[in-house]
Write a protein that holds these residues in place. Structure first.
Motif, PDB file in Angstrom:
ATOM      1  N   TYR A  42       0.846  -1.199   0.000  1.00 31.44           N
ATOM      2  CA  TYR A  42       0.000   0.000   0.000  1.00 31.44           C
ATOM      3  C   TYR A  42       0.879   1.245   0.000  1.00 31.44           C
ATOM      4  O   TYR A  42       1.824   1.365   0.781  1.00 31.44           O
ATOM      5  CB  TYR A  42      -0.912   0.016   1.236  1.00 31.44           C
ATOM      6  CG  TYR A  42      -1.952   1.114   1.155  1.00 31.44           C
ATOM      7  CD1 TYR A  42      -3.200   0.879   0.586  1.00 31.44           C
ATOM      8  CD2 TYR A  42      -1.662   2.394   1.613  1.00 31.44           C
ATOM      9  CE1 TYR A  42      -4.149   1.891   0.483  1.00 31.44           C
ATOM     10  CE2 TYR A  42      -2.605   3.413   1.514  1.00 31.44           C
ATOM     11  CZ  TYR A  42      -3.837   3.160   0.953  1.00 31.44           C
ATOM     12  OH  TYR A  42      -4.773   4.162   0.839  1.00 31.44           O
ATOM     13  N   CYS A  44       0.822   5.400   0.161  1.00 31.80           N
ATOM     14  CA  CYS A  44       0.024   6.604   0.397  1.00 31.80           C
ATOM     15  C   CYS A  44       0.234   7.547  -0.778  1.00 31.80           C
ATOM     16  O   CYS A  44       1.355   7.980  -1.045  1.00 31.80           O
ATOM     17  CB  CYS A  44       0.444   7.279   1.698  1.00 31.80           C
ATOM     18  SG  CYS A  44      -0.102   6.333   3.119  1.00 31.80           S
ATOM     19  N   ASN A  82      -3.716   5.278  -2.967  1.00 32.57           N
ATOM     20  CA  ASN A  82      -4.911   6.121  -2.840  1.00 32.57           C
ATOM     21  C   ASN A  82      -4.656   7.491  -3.451  1.00 32.57           C
ATOM     22  O   ASN A  82      -3.506   7.929  -3.585  1.00 32.57           O
ATOM     23  CB  ASN A  82      -5.274   6.299  -1.365  1.00 32.57           C
ATOM     24  CG  ASN A  82      -4.219   7.074  -0.636  1.00 32.57           C
ATOM     25  OD1 ASN A  82      -3.096   6.626  -0.505  1.00 32.57           O
ATOM     26  ND2 ASN A  82      -4.558   8.279  -0.189  1.00 32.57           N
ATOM     27  N   TRP A 221      -8.424  11.941   7.119  1.00 34.31           N
ATOM     28  CA  TRP A 221      -7.452  11.384   6.167  1.00 34.31           C
ATOM     29  C   TRP A 221      -7.056   9.938   6.523  1.00 34.31           C
ATOM     30  O   TRP A 221      -6.973   9.059   5.673  1.00 34.31           O
ATOM     31  CB  TRP A 221      -6.221  12.302   6.189  1.00 34.31           C
ATOM     32  CG  TRP A 221      -5.048  11.918   5.379  1.00 34.31           C
ATOM     33  CD1 TRP A 221      -5.037  11.261   4.181  1.00 34.31           C
ATOM     34  CD2 TRP A 221      -3.676  12.215   5.688  1.00 34.31           C
ATOM     35  NE1 TRP A 221      -3.750  11.127   3.724  1.00 34.31           N
ATOM     36  CE2 TRP A 221      -2.897  11.698   4.625  1.00 34.31           C
ATOM     37  CE3 TRP A 221      -3.029  12.856   6.751  1.00 34.31           C
ATOM     38  CZ2 TRP A 221      -1.508  11.822   4.609  1.00 34.31           C
ATOM     39  CZ3 TRP A 221      -1.652  12.978   6.718  1.00 34.31           C
ATOM     40  CH2 TRP A 221      -0.901  12.461   5.660  1.00 34.31           C
ATOM     41  N   CYS A 225      -7.062   5.722   4.219  1.00 34.46           N
ATOM     42  CA  CYS A 225      -6.054   4.738   3.834  1.00 34.46           C
ATOM     43  C   CYS A 225      -6.333   3.404   4.506  1.00 34.46           C
ATOM     44  O   CYS A 225      -6.205   2.352   3.876  1.00 34.46           O
ATOM     45  CB  CYS A 225      -4.657   5.242   4.188  1.00 34.46           C
ATOM     46  SG  CYS A 225      -4.112   6.542   3.075  1.00 34.46           S
ATOM     47  N   HIS A 250      -0.045   9.981  10.631  1.00 32.16           N
ATOM     48  CA  HIS A 250      -0.864   9.248   9.669  1.00 32.16           C
ATOM     49  C   HIS A 250      -0.787   7.729   9.833  1.00 32.16           C
ATOM     50  O   HIS A 250      -1.805   7.056  10.034  1.00 32.16           O
ATOM     51  CB  HIS A 250      -0.457   9.675   8.254  1.00 32.16           C
ATOM     52  CG  HIS A 250      -1.328   9.102   7.183  1.00 32.16           C
ATOM     53  ND1 HIS A 250      -2.698   9.123   7.239  1.00 32.16           N
ATOM     54  CD2 HIS A 250      -1.013   8.458   6.020  1.00 32.16           C
ATOM     55  CE1 HIS A 250      -3.197   8.551   6.158  1.00 32.16           C
ATOM     56  NE2 HIS A 250      -2.189   8.123   5.411  1.00 32.16           N
ATOM     57  N   GLU A 254      -3.455   4.994  11.249  1.00 32.61           N
ATOM     58  CA  GLU A 254      -3.969   3.893  10.409  1.00 32.61           C
ATOM     59  C   GLU A 254      -3.876   2.573  11.170  1.00 32.61           C
ATOM     60  O   GLU A 254      -4.790   1.745  11.111  1.00 32.61           O
ATOM     61  CB  GLU A 254      -3.136   3.768   9.133  1.00 32.61           C
ATOM     62  CG  GLU A 254      -3.489   4.751   8.045  1.00 32.61           C
ATOM     63  CD  GLU A 254      -2.756   4.385   6.755  1.00 32.61           C
ATOM     64  OE1 GLU A 254      -2.755   3.203   6.377  1.00 32.61           O
ATOM     65  OE2 GLU A 254      -2.162   5.279   6.144  1.00 32.61           O
TER      66      GLU A 254
HETATM   67 ZN    ZN Z   1      -2.084   7.047   3.693  1.00 34.93          ZN
END
Ligand code: ZN
Ligand code: AMP
Length: 493
Positions: A42, A44, A82, A221, A225, A250, A254
């Motif tokens: 993944y 960002c 994303n 935000w 994610c 961030h 998550e």
């Molecule tokens: Zn992210």
């Protein structure tokens, strides 16, 4: 651990164990994906309120190098990126421009994808727009609420970090002195301020919002994610990456969201790229010290030079960006392209030399070893430049044979699978972006380096290479005057 394996169809070379530095453990660990042969990853992506700058692209290039390397080692990579197409800045800027969020962000998403193509960044398997995943985010917030991790205040929903005992495990933040219940609505805040953060934000007057079972509003935000990673990659994914500034809050947030919901480990390897700096300061929109790709292109810099520069500094080292470093990258790419062209055009004696075969295999092995060592691109590059130097010397001495071309080219192909700079398509890419560069510039040192290369080519009667270098210098507006004694003088047009 090492194994004899075929890497790209040539002779077997020794493949080293892949090791990545994992921010979670703070150590460089052997990389072993959850499902053998497959890597879930993944990335960002950008917040699409403006053009991305080359600091952002430093991180995106690192992620591309990682992806290409894992593929070259035979893994099937499933990557999600994303596109953050709703946040405070987007809401403000689209309102100021008098257009919808969709219309506003479409423009910058297109620019971002065009910029990526110019830098030869491979397309992730899934590009996920936040605004198309509101349902998934709402459902994830509902799961967190059912488990008691949230509370509401004035129409917004917050994550209660005191409820998640391992909060801080990624960024190593100390939550001991934290004031329970202190909360924050901004998505970006600093490490000294661990707070309960907004999962869902109540609409402000006149602001765009979604009507949902958890009330009207828009997502924070971090939930974006987490929701998209869980949707496309399952509860546990192999690699999650971004720039170091994303570690806190961030990525920490998550983890808190995903692990509280699933009770499983969210990410096995966290990889973070260091900053690209300008005059020792982080390049950022807010500092105003940024350059977009398009600005650099219109000043005559080539996509391949920028990609090479960004890829050449290992991702965990800071990269101080200067015009000279860009020119150095341009000369390096030219040297490599000229080398491949030389092999393609020069006539060599029949046969092959075991020494050169061995030399090329060694370069491939060292190239791979560099990348396996936490993507040490500098070490990998050194292996290729050493090969180029040795092969050029062998050619100059008449020791390079026809049969040596294939193994050497194989090493160059292996290099280009990752670095992707050998194809001379810079001009085409600029045309595709609608950019006509002003006359490009080259520093005095850059000029001298190309002249020295041309002199060497002339000495060895390689007139094709010598002409190519003269043309290349002419592109930079450099005029050469050859003197009778074999010397050369130059001036700028
Ligand atoms: Zn992210
Ligand atoms: P953003 O659009 O701000 O979320 O940033 C997109 C990506 O670029 C994130 O992974 C950031 O960590 C990364 N990034 C931002 N500034 C820099 C920089 N100066 N150097 C390297 N990466 C950066």
């Amino acid at each position: 651990m090492s194994a004899q394996t075929k890497l790209s169809g040539g002779d077997a070379i020794t493949k080293t164990e892949i090791r990545f530095h994992n921010t979670l453990s703070g150590e460089t660990e052997a990389f072993v994906p959850l499902v053998p042969g497959e890597v879930t990853s993944y990335t960002c992506g950008p917040t699409v309120y403006d053009f991305a700058h080359i600091g952002n692209f430093r991180t995106f290039v690192f992620q591309d190098v990682m992806r290409r390397y894992l593929k070259s080692r035979g893994f099937r990579v499933i990557q999600v990126m994303n596109l953050t197409d709703v946040d405070d800045r987007i809401i403000q800027k689209s309102a100021a421009a008098g257009v919808s969020i969709r219309e506003y962000t479409d423009k910058y998403i297109k620019a971002f994808l065009d910029d990526r193509a110019a830098l030869n960044l491979e397309q992730p398997e899934h590009l996920a727009r936040a605004t198309e995943h509101i349902d998934e985010m709402v459902k994830l917030i509902q799961r967190l609420t059912e488990k008691g991790f949230t509370y509401t205040s004035e129409g917004s929903t917050y994550y209660r970090i005191a409820k998640f005992p391992s909060y801080g495990k990624l960024s190593k933040i100390d939550v001991a002195g934290m004031q329970a219940g202190a909360r924050v609505d901004n998505d970006r805040y600093d490490k000294d301020n661990a707070r309960d953060f907004a999962l869902w934000k109540a609409p402000k007057p006149g602001e765009h919002f979604w009507e949902t079972p958890i009330g009207p509003g828009r997502p924070g935000w971090h939930i974006e994610c987490a929701a998209m990673a869980l949707k496309y990659l399952g509860d546990t994914l192999d690699i999650h990456s971004g720039g170091v500034d994303l570690t806190f809050p961030h990525h920490e947030n998550e983890i808190a969201e995903a692990e509280a919901a699933t009770s499983k480990q969210f990410v096995r390897y966290w990889l973070h790229a260091e900053f690209l700096l300008v005059d020792h300061e982080k390049m950022s929109k807010s500092m105003g010290n940024f350059a977009t790709l398009r600005e650099l292109f219109s000043h005559g810099h080539k996509p391949s030079s920028i990609r090479f520069l960004l890829a050449s500094v290992p991702y965990r080292r800071q990269l101080n960006f200067t015009p000279d470093s860009l020119q150095g990258a341009a000369s390096s790419v030219e040297r490599l392209r000229n080398f491949v062209a030389r092999i393609g055009t020069e006539k060599f004696p029949e046969g092959s030399s075991p020494a050169m075969l061995e030399r090329a295999a060694k370069a491939r092995e060292e190239f791979d070893r560099g990348l396996a060592d936490d993507l040490n691109t500098a070490q990998a590059l050194a292996a290729i430049f050493d090969l180029v130097r040795d092969a050029n010397i062998a050619m100059d001495r008449g020791e390079f044979r026809q049969g040596d071309a294939a193994p050497v080219l194989e090493a160059m192909e292996m290099f280009d699978q990752i670095f992707a700079v050998l194809r001379d398509d810079d001009a085409l890419k600029l045309t595709a972006l609608g950019i006509t560069p002003e006359v490009p510039t080259l520093s005095d040192t850059g000029v001298e380096a190309l002249i020295a290369e041309r002199q060497a080519a002339r000495k060895h009667r390689d007139f094709a290479a010598s002409d190519r270098l003269r043309d290349q210098l002419a592109e930079f507006g450099i005029i050469l005057e050859d003197s009778r004694d074999g010397g050369v003088r130059w001036k700028r047009k």
